[in-house]
Design an enzyme around this catalytic site. Structure first.
Site, PDB file in Angstrom:
ATOM      1  N   GLY A  95      16.508  -3.768 -38.352  1.00  0.00           N
ATOM      2  CA  GLY A  95      15.472  -4.321 -37.494  1.00  0.00           C
ATOM      3  C   GLY A  95      14.651  -5.423 -38.123  1.00  0.00           C
ATOM      4  N   ILE A  96      13.354  -5.400 -37.867  1.00  0.00           N
ATOM      5  CA  ILE A  96      12.448  -6.442 -38.347  1.00  0.00           C
ATOM      6  C   ILE A  96      12.482  -6.528 -39.865  1.00  0.00           C
ATOM      7  CG2 ILE A  96      10.014  -7.072 -38.565  1.00  0.00           C
ATOM      8  CD1 ILE A  96       9.610  -5.935 -35.724  1.00  0.00           C
ATOM      9  N   VAL A 106       9.554   7.245 -47.023  1.00  0.00           N
ATOM     10  CA  VAL A 106       8.123   7.081 -47.266  1.00  0.00           C
ATOM     11  C   VAL A 106       7.269   8.041 -46.456  1.00  0.00           C
ATOM     12  CG1 VAL A 106       8.358   4.678 -47.994  1.00  0.00           C
ATOM     13  CG2 VAL A 106       7.912   5.202 -45.578  1.00  0.00           C
ATOM     14  N   TYR A 112       1.267   6.059 -32.469  1.00  0.00           N
ATOM     15  CA  TYR A 112       1.796   4.726 -32.786  1.00  0.00           C
ATOM     16  C   TYR A 112       0.694   3.682 -32.689  1.00  0.00           C
ATOM     17  CZ  TYR A 112       4.905   0.699 -32.904  1.00  0.00           C
ATOM     18  OH  TYR A 112       5.520  -0.483 -33.254  1.00  0.00           O
ATOM     19  N   LYS A 120      -1.068   1.673 -35.886  1.00  0.00           N
ATOM     20  CA  LYS A 120      -0.966   0.219 -36.004  1.00  0.00           C
ATOM     21  C   LYS A 120      -2.351  -0.429 -36.054  1.00  0.00           C
ATOM     22  CE  LYS A 120       3.484   0.120 -36.197  1.00  0.00           C
ATOM     23  NZ  LYS A 120       4.170  -0.266 -37.453  1.00  0.00           N
ATOM     24  N   THR A 170      15.066  -4.326 -31.421  1.00  0.00           N
ATOM     25  CA  THR A 170      15.483  -3.461 -32.520  1.00  0.00           C
ATOM     26  C   THR A 170      15.823  -2.095 -31.947  1.00  0.00           C
ATOM     27  OG1 THR A 170      13.308  -2.498 -32.998  1.00  0.00           O
ATOM     28  CG2 THR A 170      13.804  -4.637 -34.018  1.00  0.00           C
TER      29      THR A 170
END
Length: 243
Positions: free
Chosen positions: A19-20, A65, A149, A153, A184
């Site tokens: 993805g990113i 992580v 989420y 963020k 993604t």
């Protein structure tokens, strides 16, 4: 020499396996950097190119992580000039309203940002390097069905400001970028449903989704001498979606 030439530099992209993050990793590699990536699978061969994974030319290590102990036990990378924190997860079907889903998302999307940044602070300070925290436009607005989420963020945006202020004097520039809708595996809930995708594209002034390479361009700028006086800022890269 170009300001976007990273020859002789070393970068670590956490979440760079797809993805990113993968797009950002290759952006630095293509401009001369030695690039390490951390991902959650045992080996690079375990990733499917169909999911946007290309680990060719990248040094891969398995570090989940979401588990702080794995961050602490991970092999040091020294020297290190650029740390990109692009880890992220989401739980759909209202799973983030329960404690298990909330804790999972917050552990990966927010807690691990601080743990990774702290792990590499001294190494980056020696190199007068930079950190780039990848958040989301969801950090600036509500995200229906995904409270963890959105909150994580927003926390990432705030952490970028606070670490930027705290560590500038140490020689570490901390900045961030906030993607909009990028194609993604995490956005398949939208991209694989034509009606949802059509509605999403109608809200983007540029009329298209972002690509990982669009995010790479912003990351290259933020890590380069061109941004040498930019500290604590999160650059929104969303084709105008948040306007």
């Amino acid at each position: 020499m170009s300001d976007l030439d990273f020859g002789g530099k070393t970068a670590l992209v956490v979440g760079g396996s797809s993805g990113i993050g993968n797009g950002i990793a290759h952006g630095f590699r293509e401009r001369g950097a030695k690039v390490h990536v951390w991902g959650t699978r045992a080996a690079a061969a375990d990733y499917d190119p169909a999911d946007g994974s290309d680990l060719g030319g990248l040094a891969y290590a398995k570090v989940d992580v979401g588990n702080r102990a794995e961050i602490e036990a991970a092999a040091p990378i020294d020297p290190l000039d650029i740390l990109v924190l692009c880890q992220g997860t989401v739980v759909y079907k209202r799973g983030e309203f329960g404690p298990e889903g909330w804790d999972k998302v917050m552990a990966v999307n927010l807690d691990s940002l601080m743990a990774c940044a702290m792990k590499f602070h001294d190494t980056l300070a020696k190199a007068r390097g930079s950190i780039i925290i990848v958040s989301s436009v969801s950090g600036y607005q509500a995200n229906r069905g995904n409270p963890a989420y959105a909150a994580s963020k927003a926390g990432a945006v705030s952490l970028t400001k606070t670490l930027g202020q705290a560590w500038a004097g140490d020689g570490v520039r901390v900045n961030g970028l906030a993607p909009g809708l990028v194609d993604t595996k995490l956005t398949k809930v939208t991209t694989e449903h034509p009606d949802r995708l059509r509605g999403a594209l109608n809200r983007i002034p540029m009329g298209r989704m972002g690509e990982p390479s669009d995010m790479a361009g912003a990351a290259l700028f933020l890590a380069s001498p061109l941004a040498s006086y930019v500290v604590g800022q999160t650059l929104i890269v969303d084709g105008g979606l948040s306007l």
